[in-house]
Design a protein around this motif. Structure first.
Motif, PDB file in Angstrom:
ATOM      1  N   HIS A  80      45.144  43.157  43.117  1.00  0.00           N
ATOM      2  CA  HIS A  80      45.345  42.137  44.151  1.00  0.00           C
ATOM      3  C   HIS A  80      43.977  41.759  44.700  1.00  0.00           C
ATOM      4  N   LEU A  81      43.615  40.508  44.516  1.00  0.00           N
ATOM      5  CA  LEU A  81      42.267  40.070  44.883  1.00  0.00           C
ATOM      6  C   LEU A  81      42.193  39.506  46.293  1.00  0.00           C
ATOM      7  N   GLY A  82      43.349  39.191  46.877  1.00  0.00           N
ATOM      8  CA  GLY A  82      43.359  38.642  48.231  1.00  0.00           C
ATOM      9  C   GLY A  82      42.990  37.173  48.286  1.00  0.00           C
ATOM     10  N   ILE A  83      43.280  36.440  47.208  1.00  0.00           N
ATOM     11  CA  ILE A  83      42.966  35.002  47.189  1.00  0.00           C
ATOM     12  C   ILE A  83      44.238  34.220  47.553  1.00  0.00           C
ATOM     13  N   GLY A  84      44.640  34.347  48.793  1.00  0.00           N
ATOM     14  CA  GLY A  84      45.757  33.578  49.341  1.00  0.00           C
ATOM     15  C   GLY A  84      47.013  33.589  48.482  1.00  0.00           C
ATOM     16  N   GLY A  85      47.674  32.423  48.444  1.00  0.00           N
ATOM     17  CA  GLY A  85      48.939  32.286  47.720  1.00  0.00           C
ATOM     18  C   GLY A  85      48.777  32.481  46.225  1.00  0.00           C
ATOM     19  N   TYR A  86      47.584  32.220  45.710  1.00  0.00           N
ATOM     20  CA  TYR A  86      47.336  32.411  44.276  1.00  0.00           C
ATOM     21  C   TYR A  86      47.529  33.885  43.907  1.00  0.00           C
ATOM     22  N   SER A  87      46.999  34.776  44.758  1.00  0.00           N
ATOM     23  CA  SER A  87      47.116  36.211  44.456  1.00  0.00           C
ATOM     24  C   SER A  87      48.566  36.678  44.577  1.00  0.00           C
ATOM     25  N   THR A 128      28.715  34.467  44.777  1.00  0.00           N
ATOM     26  CA  THR A 128      29.759  33.482  44.521  1.00  0.00           C
ATOM     27  C   THR A 128      31.079  34.254  44.418  1.00  0.00           C
ATOM     28  N   PRO A 129      32.229  33.615  44.702  1.00  0.00           N
ATOM     29  CA  PRO A 129      33.505  34.329  44.598  1.00  0.00           C
ATOM     30  C   PRO A 129      33.703  34.950  43.216  1.00  0.00           C
ATOM     31  N   CYS A 130      33.355  34.221  42.161  1.00  0.00           N
ATOM     32  CA  CYS A 130      33.576  34.762  40.811  1.00  0.00           C
ATOM     33  C   CYS A 130      32.696  35.982  40.546  1.00  0.00           C
ATOM     34  N   SER A 131      31.511  36.000  41.125  1.00  0.00           N
ATOM     35  CA  SER A 131      30.633  37.142  40.919  1.00  0.00           C
ATOM     36  C   SER A 131      31.179  38.364  41.656  1.00  0.00           C
ATOM     37  N   ALA A 132      31.595  38.198  42.910  1.00  0.00           N
ATOM     38  CA  ALA A 132      32.179  39.325  43.671  1.00  0.00           C
ATOM     39  C   ALA A 132      33.475  39.790  43.014  1.00  0.00           C
ATOM     40  N   CYS A 133      34.240  38.834  42.534  1.00  0.00           N
ATOM     41  CA  CYS A 133      35.523  39.132  41.905  1.00  0.00           C
ATOM     42  C   CYS A 133      35.321  39.889  40.589  1.00  0.00           C
ATOM     43  N   GLY A 134      34.407  39.386  39.759  1.00  0.00           N
ATOM     44  CA  GLY A 134      34.147  40.016  38.459  1.00  0.00           C
ATOM     45  C   GLY A 134      33.659  41.443  38.634  1.00  0.00           C
ATOM     46  N   SER A 136      34.165  43.433  41.182  1.00  0.00           N
ATOM     47  CA  SER A 136      35.245  44.281  41.709  1.00  0.00           C
ATOM     48  C   SER A 136      36.252  44.619  40.614  1.00  0.00           C
ATOM     49  N   LYS A 137      36.624  43.600  39.826  1.00  0.00           N
ATOM     50  CA  LYS A 137      37.620  43.852  38.768  1.00  0.00           C
ATOM     51  C   LYS A 137      37.064  44.849  37.750  1.00  0.00           C
ATOM     52  N   ARG A 138      35.812  44.650  37.364  1.00  0.00           N
ATOM     53  CA  ARG A 138      35.217  45.583  36.381  1.00  0.00           C
ATOM     54  C   ARG A 138      35.303  47.012  36.892  1.00  0.00           C
ATOM     55  N   GLU A 221      45.705  27.371  38.567  1.00  0.00           N
ATOM     56  CA  GLU A 221      44.361  27.941  38.382  1.00  0.00           C
ATOM     57  C   GLU A 221      43.939  28.609  39.690  1.00  0.00           C
ATOM     58  N   CYS A 222      43.073  29.573  39.588  1.00  0.00           N
ATOM     59  CA  CYS A 222      42.525  30.196  40.788  1.00  0.00           C
ATOM     60  C   CYS A 222      41.787  29.129  41.605  1.00  0.00           C
ATOM     61  N   PRO A 223      42.066  29.037  42.903  1.00  0.00           N
ATOM     62  CA  PRO A 223      41.419  27.984  43.711  1.00  0.00           C
ATOM     63  C   PRO A 223      39.911  28.171  43.819  1.00  0.00           C
ATOM     64  N   MET A 224      39.418  29.349  43.461  1.00  0.00           N
ATOM     65  CA  MET A 224      37.973  29.575  43.571  1.00  0.00           C
ATOM     66  C   MET A 224      37.245  29.290  42.266  1.00  0.00           C
ATOM     67  N   SER A 225      37.977  28.826  41.264  1.00  0.00           N
ATOM     68  CA  SER A 225      37.325  28.581  39.965  1.00  0.00           C
ATOM     69  C   SER A 225      36.682  27.199  39.908  1.00  0.00           C
ATOM     70  N   ALA A 226      36.997  26.338  40.892  1.00  0.00           N
ATOM     71  CA  ALA A 226      36.512  24.955  40.831  1.00  0.00           C
ATOM     72  C   ALA A 226      34.995  24.909  40.711  1.00  0.00           C
ATOM     73  N   GLU A 319      31.985  37.063  32.297  1.00  0.00           N
ATOM     74  CA  GLU A 319      33.319  37.372  32.831  1.00  0.00           C
ATOM     75  C   GLU A 319      34.364  36.448  32.242  1.00  0.00           C
ATOM     76  N   ASP A 320      35.567  36.823  32.412  1.00  0.00           N
ATOM     77  CA  ASP A 320      36.615  35.865  32.112  1.00  0.00           C
ATOM     78  C   ASP A 320      37.489  35.759  33.346  1.00  0.00           C
ATOM     79  N   PRO A 321      38.350  34.781  33.338  1.00  0.00           N
ATOM     80  CA  PRO A 321      39.241  34.634  34.470  1.00  0.00           C
ATOM     81  C   PRO A 321      40.467  35.546  34.353  1.00  0.00           C
ATOM     82  N   THR A 322      40.256  36.827  34.075  1.00  0.00           N
ATOM     83  CA  THR A 322      41.417  37.720  33.938  1.00  0.00           C
ATOM     84  C   THR A 322      42.102  37.918  35.274  1.00  0.00           C
TER      85      THR A 322
HETATM   86 FE1  SF4 Z   1      38.113  35.749  40.309  1.00  0.00          FE
HETATM   87 FE2  SF4 Z   1      38.668  34.255  38.196  1.00  0.00          FE
HETATM   88 FE3  SF4 Z   1      39.184  33.348  40.658  1.00  0.00          FE
HETATM   89 FE4  SF4 Z   1      36.652  33.540  39.825  1.00  0.00          FE
HETATM   90  S1  SF4 Z   1      38.201  32.198  38.975  1.00  0.00           S
HETATM   91  S2  SF4 Z   1      37.464  34.203  41.824  1.00  0.00           S
HETATM   92  S3  SF4 Z   1      36.759  35.384  38.508  1.00  0.00           S
HETATM   93  S4  SF4 Z   1      40.164  35.105  39.649  1.00  0.00           S
END
Ligand code: SF4
Ligand code: ZN
Ligand code: ZN
Length: 322
Positions: A80-87, A128-134, A136-138, A221-226, A319-322
């Motif tokens: 659970h990443l905590g990205i609002g309704g997407y998560s 960046t969100p993707c960097s913090a997310c990647g 953390s997921k790793r 799509e994840c709202p932070m991927s834009a 990273e990938d958008p896993t």
């Molecule tokens: Fe995480 Fe993927 Fe969203 Fe970036 S696009 S914040 S890597 S879930």
């Protein structure tokens, strides 16, 4: 449009393979491609226990389904990443699929288990969100796979993801990233074996696999991927693929066959001298690993609900958008 195998009505055309398939032969095609990737790159052995990173999107649900179809004992892991309704929607999809498969789903909540979520961590650490997310997921994936005694950690990276990452790494000639870009990374102290069984299937194929197999996946799509470059590289490669079917597969698979072996010395030098984080014990080049530093900064920060748009150009490279 007729199926190449049985001449019945086809449901999908695959220009790269110069073939059309009916639903039954398309699912067989997908299974064959995954089996071929597993054996070609020596990813798994029969009877291996596999932990599958499951986001709730088409690729992670497809790889989980396919590995179980192929007889592997595959459990799911959802973070659970905590990205609002997407998560919340991601978690619902992962749980529903676990139930449909009759499989175990391990769940980790960044906020509950580590005291922060992706939007807050990104803000606090000025990442960046993707960097913090990647990052953390790793960390969570590695820890869960090692602690759970799994033989391997599988992710849903597909051919499009890998070709886009390769494209980005080549544009910047990031030799260390290129050296590590392989569909199987062996286990080493504190890190599980990591495998990407979908590298022979494109994302149109994994979406179609879900459709014909009745797998409901998160389309949003994840709202932070834009704005991340990974998406721009995918779009550029898609244009080339339309002009010349097979370009993506040739680019990526030829890299693995021809260039990857030449980069082994670069990869080995990058692995030397890895110590342990003094806080969490994870392999780390410094006394405190990057995840523990992120966690420390985020622990005292005001929670951020969501920051929808990362800066242009932000986003995962390896990273990938896993
Ligand atoms: Fe995480 Fe993927 Fe969203 Fe970036 S696009 S914040 S890597 S879930
Ligand atoms: Zn057929
Ligand atoms: Zn640590």
């Amino acid at each position: 449009m007729k199926c190449r195998v049985c001449r019945g009505p086809a449901v999908i055309d695959l220009p790269r393979h110069n073939a059309n398939f009916c639903a039954a032969h398309f699912t067989k095609f997908c299974r064959d491609q995954v089996e071929r990737a597993i054996s070609e790159f020596d990813m798994l052995s029969p009877g291996d226990r596999v932990l599958v990173a499951v986001s709730g999107g088409k690729d992670s649900l497809a790889v989980w389904h396919l590995l179980r179809e192929l007889g592997y004992e595959a459990d799911g892991l959802h973070v659970h990443l905590g990205i609002g309704g997407y998560s919340s929607a991601s978690a619902r999809m992962a749980r529903a699929h676990a139930e449909a498969l009759g499989a175990r789903l391990v769940e980790v909540d960044l906020r509950e288990d580590y005291g922060f979520d992706v939007p807050t961590g990104a803000e606090a650490a000025r990442r960046t969100p993707c960097s913090a997310c990647g990052l953390s997921k790793r960390h969570v994936f590695d820890r869960a796979a090692v602690d759970g005694g799994y033989d391997a950690l599988a992710t849903g990276h597909n051919l499009d993801d890998e070709a886009a990452v390769l494209f980005g790494n080549v544009l910047r000639w990031q030799m260390d990233y290129l050296a590590r870009q392989h569909p199987v990374l062996p286990a080493r102290a504190g890190l599980p074996r990591k495998v990407k069984p979908l590298v022979r299937l494109g994302e149109r194929e994994t979406a179609a696999y879900c459709l014909v197999s009745g797998i409901d996946y998160l389309v949003e799509e994840c709202p932070m991927s834009a704005g991340n470059k990974h998406l721009a590289y995918k779009a550029a490669l898609n244009d080339l693929e339309v002009e010349s079917p097979g370009t993506k597969a040739n680019f990526y698979l030829s890299f693995l066959r021809q260039a990857s072996p030449l980069l082994e010395p670069v990869g080995e030098s990058g692995r030397e001298g890895l110590g342990r984080c003094e806080r969490c014990g994870a392999p780390s080049p410094s006394a405190t690993c990057a995840f523990c530093r992120l966690r420390e900064r985020a622990a005292t920060a005001e929670p951020v609900t969501l920051r929808a748009r990362p800066a242009p150009g932000a986003g995962p490279t390896t990273e990938d958008p896993t």
